[in-house]
Design a protein around this motif. Structure first.
Motif, PDB file in Angstrom:
ATOM      1  N   ASP A  90      -4.974   6.984   5.238  1.00 21.60           N
ATOM      2  CA  ASP A  90      -5.275   5.553   5.244  1.00 21.60           C
ATOM      3  C   ASP A  90      -5.368   5.075   6.694  1.00 21.60           C
ATOM      4  O   ASP A  90      -4.367   4.928   7.387  1.00 21.60           O
ATOM      5  CB  ASP A  90      -4.184   4.772   4.502  1.00 21.60           C
ATOM      6  CG  ASP A  90      -4.555   3.322   4.256  1.00 21.60           C
ATOM      7  OD1 ASP A  90      -5.328   2.761   5.056  1.00 21.60           O
ATOM      8  OD2 ASP A  90      -4.071   2.734   3.266  1.00 21.60           O
ATOM      9  N   TYR A 110       1.271   4.214  -2.839  1.00 18.73           N
ATOM     10  CA  TYR A 110       1.129   5.650  -2.544  1.00 18.73           C
ATOM     11  C   TYR A 110       2.378   6.420  -2.977  1.00 18.73           C
ATOM     12  O   TYR A 110       2.281   7.541  -3.498  1.00 18.73           O
ATOM     13  CB  TYR A 110       0.894   5.863  -1.042  1.00 18.73           C
ATOM     14  CG  TYR A 110      -0.444   5.378  -0.540  1.00 18.73           C
ATOM     15  CD1 TYR A 110      -1.601   5.523  -1.304  1.00 18.73           C
ATOM     16  CD2 TYR A 110      -0.554   4.769   0.709  1.00 18.73           C
ATOM     17  CE1 TYR A 110      -2.830   5.079  -0.830  1.00 18.73           C
ATOM     18  CE2 TYR A 110      -1.778   4.319   1.192  1.00 18.73           C
ATOM     19  CZ  TYR A 110      -2.915   4.475   0.408  1.00 18.73           C
ATOM     20  OH  TYR A 110      -4.125   4.034   0.873  1.00 18.73           O
ATOM     21  N   ARG A 158       0.842  -1.208   0.000  1.00 21.10           N
ATOM     22  CA  ARG A 158       0.000   0.000   0.000  1.00 21.10           C
ATOM     23  C   ARG A 158       0.874   1.252   0.000  1.00 21.10           C
ATOM     24  O   ARG A 158       0.623   2.199  -0.763  1.00 21.10           O
ATOM     25  CB  ARG A 158      -0.915   0.004   1.232  1.00 21.10           C
ATOM     26  CG  ARG A 158      -1.920  -1.125   1.270  1.00 21.10           C
ATOM     27  CD  ARG A 158      -2.500  -1.288   2.661  1.00 21.10           C
ATOM     28  NE  ARG A 158      -1.470  -1.589   3.646  1.00 21.10           N
ATOM     29  CZ  ARG A 158      -1.711  -1.787   4.944  1.00 21.10           C
ATOM     30  NH1 ARG A 158      -2.948  -1.726   5.401  1.00 21.10           N
ATOM     31  NH2 ARG A 158      -0.731  -2.053   5.785  1.00 21.10           N
ATOM     32  N   SER A 162      -1.245  10.715   1.844  1.00 25.22           N
ATOM     33  CA  SER A 162      -1.921   9.446   1.559  1.00 25.22           C
ATOM     34  C   SER A 162      -1.791   8.484   2.736  1.00 25.22           C
ATOM     35  O   SER A 162      -2.752   7.784   3.087  1.00 25.22           O
ATOM     36  CB  SER A 162      -1.324   8.794   0.303  1.00 25.22           C
ATOM     37  OG  SER A 162      -1.541   9.591  -0.830  1.00 25.22           O
TER      38      SER A 162
END
Length: 764
Positions: A698, A319, A315, A694
């Motif tokens: 999250d 990003y 993830r 980002s």
């Protein structure tokens, strides 16, 4: 008399028939016995038969168990018998070996049929023999005698395989081993390649198509020869119907269907083609060598089926890549706009002769040049070929674009593309969470994290300041003269042209004032600074010259980010690593990266003071534009810009993550003309901001504005307010008042005014 003669003749005939028959059987037995004993050629060892060569690549996982890719020499994924659809098993038996369940490796009936028809009605090979051929004897020999020899060995090995494995295991091994072309080794990879499915999801027609390929994968390939592949598929279906594996209705219905494929070469999807691949391979190999020294067991990264767990978070990696693209795609437009009037684009301030040398040097590194050189072409001939247009795929920020362009112009075009590197490290463990070595691995393979050495500019100054605090016991409020400075012929300038008075260390670093850094290096001398840098993990050569205070050394982003991580990690250096653990194909632990090499470089107090200094860089210094991105909380960092704006740097730290960003071009002579666009705060800092934003947004990640840098237990100093230079005092107090009122918009406006007036061009 006549009858006696006929009877006698018939008896002789019978005698010779049986004599020749037994002689033939004896010869076959002797030959077979000789083959079994290895007299007709070396046979695989018992170990090889029990553990046949089935090269399986190693799988690489992220920190959450997500498959990132594989290292392999053969793109193969092993499957079990239970994963094979029944139609796939039935199709194989019907097409290749209907008596498979009843023979012991050799089917006498099929063999006799093959001999009598001279191979016109099939070769008589059983599935076991075909597996023996795949595993041990290899491609069929063209010479007939050699082929007969191969056949004998295949018979022997087929029987040996039947002794050691069940029928289900033989079918599974056969499917796992077969090469379906296009780098599709084994049935699972073939299913993904030709139908974009798992093998367990294949329908009847797809099973029949793949089984049809077993006879000759080139001849009956559905991608290249769909009509031929359909005929072969229908032949397989016919055999299945003939031996009652299919009902008549299903058979007729399937015959009418076209061969539909969803072709997708798996190499780029499954092979770990990424910027950190080489770094990871090096770490893995060191671990495997260590394991071999301890146990004597030799494991291979490409064929031992290892499971490799990394610290990368898929993830965060996503990003990071998106942040790079988001910022650089816009920055590229600006750069291209300013290059329209540049006749020597993308190069600035160099002669045509130097430009040609740069392009020729780049030409020499291309595969096209190497190919032409091997063919014996002279340099002038090669140069001529490089001037001729051809169809070329160009990288653009909006995707691939096909154009007609000469390789020479293509090289120049590549030099105009803005490049970047990003590295994100977890402070306490040194584990790397994201690694972006460039903008697109398909076009630019050179890694800008661990390979590219570029001038670091002012991003080196915190190491200088840490040395001053550590060696000279300076503190953030220590005042240093801002008068013009000379050391021999070296006369560093402040980019805004302002001199006079004194500045605290706090303001000197926040505003990246060169005269302050120059005076510090003159007091400390380069030696202690270099020694501290080495302790902080920098291995590249640092020249023993006072100019290193302003960042004249060429270092990598990997080194600089790791060094900054020492500040975040309370003064302890931890070597950054990707490798978490390695397991073998049976799940046994080979290596676990728990003994992290930590060494204390300076005290926790010095580390905390440096973090406070670099928070000033963000609050009111060269990195204050971070306010624009609505990122709050404890943030420390430093920008850096090099000569003629060739490189832009920003290394930012939050309590649980250190992230470094570099932005520049392939060649140093490509750059922005003015510092407003070329400074690190404009080139690199926005990528860091987009990335961190980002991460903060999250909720499944552990990064937010509620975390604070760890304050040492006995830390009693308060360096937040010093007796400051009147030039900055008023503005800074006003900013702090606005911060207390949480009026972000007004802070941004003030920061912009400060940027235009007091701190314009400081960070050089």
């Amino acid at each position: 008399m006549y009858k006696k003669s006929i009877k006698s003749y018939f008896s002789i005939l019978i005698f010779y028939f049986w004599f020749l028959f037994f002689i033939g059987i004896s010869i076959i037995f002797v030959i077979f016995y000789a083959a079994c004993k290895g007299y007709l050629g070396a046979l695989p060892s018992t170990k090889d038969i029990e553990n046949p060569a089935m090269e399986v690549g190693s799988e690489v996982y992220d920190s959450n168990g997500i498959l990132l890719g594989r290292f392999f020499s053969e793109n193969r994924t092993l499957i079990t018998y239970k994963q094979l659809p029944k139609d796939l098993v039935y199709a194989l038996i019907a097409k290749e070996d209907i008596r498979f369940k009843y023979h012991s490796g050799i089917d006498a009936k099929s063999l006799l049929r093959a001999i009598l028809s001279l191979g016109k009605r099939g070769g008589g090979s059983t599935i076991s023999q075909q597996l023996a051929k795949l595993l041990f004897t290899g491609p069929s020999a063209k010479n007939k005698l050699q082929r007969i020899h191969q056949k004998l060995l295949e018979w022997v090995m087929a029987i040996e395989l039947e002794k050691r494995y069940t029928k289900e295991e033989i079918i599974t091994m056969y499917y796992n081993k077969f090469d379906f072309l296009y780098n599709a080794k084994g049935i699972e990879t073939a299913a993904h390649t030709y139908f974009n499915k798992k093998v367990s999801e294949l329908n009847l027609g797809e099973c029949a198509t793949l089984v049809g390929m077993l006879e000759n994968p080139s001849l009956y390939n559905p991608k290249n020869y769909p009509k031929r592949a359909k005929k072969q598929r229908n032949l397989v279906l016919f055999q299945m119907r003939k031996y009652n594996f299919l009902h008549a209705h299903r058979y007729k219905k399937e015959l009418e269907k076209p061969v539909k494929i969803n072709f997708k070469i798996q190499k780029k999807d499954f092979e770990l083609l990424t910027y950190y691949g080489e770094f990871l391979k090096k770490e893995i190999q060191e671990a495997l060598d260590e394991h071999e020294n301890k146990t004597g067991q030799k494991l291979n990264l490409y064929s031992s089926g290892l499971k490799i767990y990394t610290s990368i978070d898929a993830r965060m990696q996503d990003y990071a890549e998106k942040a790079v693209k988001k910022h650089l795609s816009g920055l590229q437009i600006l750069f291209n706009h300013f290059q329209k009037k540049n006749k020597n684009a993308p190069f600035l301030n160099i002669s045509q002769e130097k430009t040609k040398r740069i392009l020729i040097s780049a030409m020499h590194r291309t595969s096209l040049y190497q190919d032409l050189k091997q063919k014996g072409l002279a340099e002038e001939e090669i140069l001529d070929k490089f001037q001729k247009p051809q169809s070329i795929k160009l990288f653009t920020w909006n995707g691939t674009k096909k154009v007609s362009m000469s390789p020479w112009d293509f090289i120049r075009y590549q030099k105009s593309i803005i490049q970047a590197g990003l590295l994100s490290i977890e402070p306490s463990t040194g584990f790397i969470k994201a690694w972006v070595g460039g903008i697109d691995f398909n076009y630019f393979q050179y890694d800008h994290v661990a390979q590219t050495q570029r001038q670091v500019g002012s991003v080196f100054k915190p190491i200088l300041y840490a040395t001053a605090i550590n060696e000279l016991h300076y503190n953030p409020c220590t005042k240093i003269s801002n008068e013009k400075f000379h050391l021999g012929k070296w006369s560093p300038r402040n980019s805004n042209g302002k001199y006079g008075g004194t500045l605290t260390l706090k303001d000197g670093l926040a505003l990246s004032v060169n005269t302050i850094s120059a005076r510090l290096i003159s007091q400390i001398t380069p030696g202690p600074v270099i020694r501290l840098a080495k302790k902080m993990g920098i291995k590249s050569m640092i020249p023993e010259h006072p100019s290193i205070a302003l960042g004249s050394a060429d270092l990598t982003l990997y080194e600089m980010t790791a060094a900054f991580n020492t500040f975040t990690n309370s003064g302890f250096y931890v070597k950054p690593s990707l490798l978490v653990k390695i397991e073998d194909e049976n799940g046994n632990l080979i290596k676990e990266n728990i003994d992290l090499s930590r060494r204390q470089v300076f005290s926790e107090d010095v580390a905390y003071i440096m973090l406070k200094l670099m928070q000033g860089v963000v609050k009111y210094g060269t990195a204050k534009r971070l306010y624009k991105y609505n990122i709050t909380g404890d943030i420390a960092g430093k920008t850096g810009t090099t000569n003629e704006n060739s490189d832009g740097w920003f290394i930012g730290m939050v309590p649980n993550l250190t992230t470094g960003v570099w932005v520049g071009w392939e060649d140093r002579f490509s750059h922005f003309e003015n510092i407003k666009l070329g400074q690190g705060a404009n080139m690199a800092l926005p990528i860091w901001a987009y990335y961190m934003k980002s991460l903060y947004e999250d909720i499944n990640l552990i990064y937010n504005d509620q975390l604070f840098f760890h304050k040492p237990k006995n830390y009693q100093y308060n360096w937040d307010r010093c007796e400051e230079n009147h030039v900055f005092k008023e503005e800074k107090n006003f900013i702090e008042e606005k911060e207390n009122k949480n009026s972000l918009k007004e802070i941004i406006d003030i920061d912009e005014n400060l940027n235009n007036e007091n701190n314009k061009d400081y960070d050089k």
